[in-house]
Scaffold this active site. Sequence first.
Site, PDB file in Angstrom:
ATOM      1  N   ASP A 262      -3.160   2.925  -1.370  1.00  0.00           N
ATOM      2  CA  ASP A 262      -2.661   2.237  -0.188  1.00  0.00           C
ATOM      3  C   ASP A 262      -3.740   2.365   0.881  1.00  0.00           C
ATOM      4  O   ASP A 262      -4.606   3.239   0.820  1.00  0.00           O
ATOM      5  CB  ASP A 262      -1.310   2.797   0.274  1.00  0.00           C
ATOM      6  CG  ASP A 262      -0.588   1.787   1.168  1.00  0.00           C
ATOM      7  OD1 ASP A 262      -1.237   0.824   1.637  1.00  0.00           O
ATOM      8  OD2 ASP A 262       0.635   1.938   1.395  1.00  0.00           O
TER       9      ASP A 262
HETATM   10  C1  BGC Z   1       0.934  -0.989   3.343  1.00  0.00           C
HETATM   11  C2  BGC Z   1       0.778  -1.716   2.033  1.00  0.00           C
HETATM   12  C3  BGC Z   1      -0.067  -2.941   2.240  1.00  0.00           C
HETATM   13  C4  BGC Z   1      -1.393  -2.525   2.816  1.00  0.00           C
HETATM   14  C5  BGC Z   1      -2.344  -3.677   3.064  1.00  0.00           C
HETATM   15  C6  BGC Z   1      -0.400  -0.722   4.011  1.00  0.00           C
HETATM   16  O1  BGC Z   1      -0.227  -0.230   5.291  1.00  0.00           O
HETATM   17  O2  BGC Z   1       1.625   0.226   3.147  1.00  0.00           O
HETATM   18  O3  BGC Z   1       2.031  -2.061   1.535  1.00  0.00           O
HETATM   19  O4  BGC Z   1      -0.194  -3.636   1.041  1.00  0.00           O
HETATM   20  O5  BGC Z   1      -1.182  -1.876   4.050  1.00  0.00           O
HETATM   21  O6  BGC Z   1      -1.906  -4.467   4.101  1.00  0.00           O
END
Ligand code: BGC
Length: 741
Positions: A262
Amino acid sequence: MKRTIITLCAVAIGWMCQAQIPVYQDETKPIEERVKDALGRMTLEEKVAMCHAQSKFSSPGVPRLGIPELWMSDGPHGVREEIQWGSWSNAAWTNDSCTAFPALTCLAATWNPEMAALYGKAVGEEARFREKDILLGPGANIYRTPLNGRNFEYLGEDPYLTSRMIVPYVQELQKNGVAACVKHYALNNQEKQRWNVDVRVSERAMYEIYLPGFRAAVQEGGAWSIMGAYNKILGTHACHNDLTLNRILKGEWGFDGVVVSDWAGTHDTREAAMNGLDIEMGTDSRPDKGISGNKFRAQDCYLGDDYLQLLRRGEVSEAALNDKASRILRLIFRTAMNTKKPFGNMDYAAHSRVARTIGGEGMVLLQNSPTKKGEQPLLPIDPSRYGKILVVGDNATRRLCMGGGSSELKVQHETSVLTAMQAKYGDKISYAKGYQAGKTMYGSVEEVEQSVVDQLRNEAVTAAREADLIVFVGGLNKNRFQDCEDGDRQSYDLPFGQNELLSELLAVNPRVVLVLVSGNAVRIPNPDHIPAIVQSWYVGSELGPTVVDVLSGDVNPSGKLPFSFPVKLEDCGAHAFGEIGYPGDGVKVEYREDILVGYRWHDTKKIPALYPFGHGLSYTTFKYGKPALSAKKMTADGTLTVTIDVTNNGQRAGKEVVQLYIGDDKSTLLRPVKELKGFQKIALAPGETRQVTFTITPDMLKYWSEATHSWQAEPGKFTAYVGSSSTDIRGKVKFELEAPL
Ligand code: BGC
């Protein structure tokens, strides 16, 4: 003869051209051969470069070899707008708007895997058309507490329902040559303290409750990538966790895809190198090195220069690097370098129809009664009964595809409930906002002045006196501390003074239909006073028309709750043990309710929910016959079937979700009263009867044994429950398992 010579020449030329293509570029060759070939041509530096981001949403390929980059996009409800290379600002493109599909809670509420297939196909077509290689979704985390700000991105509280719905989504999406990135693996069940909270959970709860959705996505759906979560699991961050990534995901499940972190979920070079992370995304500062802001470069990632140094010094294994690079190459061959993939499309009209169909099947009619004895229920709206229909509520006009965090979408269109009500009922419709929720803001909360609150409430109450019907469109929204990332809800109550407003409206006019737009359960203080309640979810571009389809009866509601609606927060297992159970003590959160999540808790502890898991009414009614079993005993290699007749004994065509639960009557260790093991959604015309058959397999009787680290079942009596919800059980049959499994 001449023809033969020409053919032979053509074959020879073809062969010579072919011979010049390196193996890794030759799509006629098996993918593993191509991976090996490409890997053999790469330098150490090129392999390391692939393991971390180059921009906010891309990671490098191998330019020297013509191996392209990987481009990613959120996910999961549509394809996110383009973001700048090195900052979170939007890229200000004008050709990057999308269709917003219903939030995944709504998809789960359809209880219809065909809807999940339609969803995956359509969102995949848009992702492909936008030239994405990875769509960051779907989410498979289990709904543990109604306070979790991201529940709307997940598929509810039950591992079986989650599994059945996630598989078609992943399969259909990937047919477009776009990888699913199933998130957030694993145990990411709260946003509060999400960056560091250490989840203490039993092995059994992991295997029985929290992991099956991910496993199904990988083993049955064939997911090509998975995203590590922010939280820690049993002491180690989920993005580089040996247990969940190396041992379970890549070991036990045989996952051959890529683990993507993530964004900014990576914290340590050695752990990232050895504990199963493949691509590090989103790191934009290194607190340990004092690098942040403009000074931060791609090679400053944990899997950047530091990783290269450790490899050069022989302090971390090169085999692990080769494994990462092989997985990334495999993913590139499946997506970016797949010349056979379709072109995708941006067919807004067709995709809007898909969104509306899924939304219509997902809306849940929670209750629907007459306001007076002898009267018809308020829904479906019969326009001849009402001269004036008052629409109330901020959510009737709010742009709900905005906000919520990374799932925010720039939509090609979004039709509000008010607009759709006006289109359907013309000048019968008037509107009063009633309450104000403030601007859609991710990072802060806008306070609304008391004078504004009072004025809006008074206007709505005055208009309500004159109205024949009130449609109150409320619930939560995508503001911070509502249904929004990086923060949880701060209360189980309806926000923005909606309860007070509802009471005042009901006091002057009892004909109120409440449309709850949310991805979460909310406390409803006096549900008996509200004649009709529809759980409408975030439906995306087509929210308004979909709500009106259901309110008007053009679509007969057939959604069922994918999670329980507790009366009060303490009735939910996660909240029954005080702060240590949620949100934790600042370091850790202990899942003390263990396997008793959602209805498993309500059933076993005998705490009734306001609306139970699997609940949802229709404008027609269904009569169930007596269930019949194919045999009374089950052997280790045998299966049983349960058959039941279901009749539509009402006046309208409708769909029913027939649910099968199984419980072990007596067991030496604690088991839930019953667990969902099958469901079928059937369409019935008035008067029509259909026979529904469920197959019970030995696997459905098993629990995870921590003693043997395997699935087992004890011999003895089991009950199969067939019902219309987890508490509306229409028939039971008993059978026996003769020998242990
Ligand atoms: C989120 C993810 C997301 C990623 C990219 C993160 O903060 O938890 O779900 O895909 O950002 O935007």
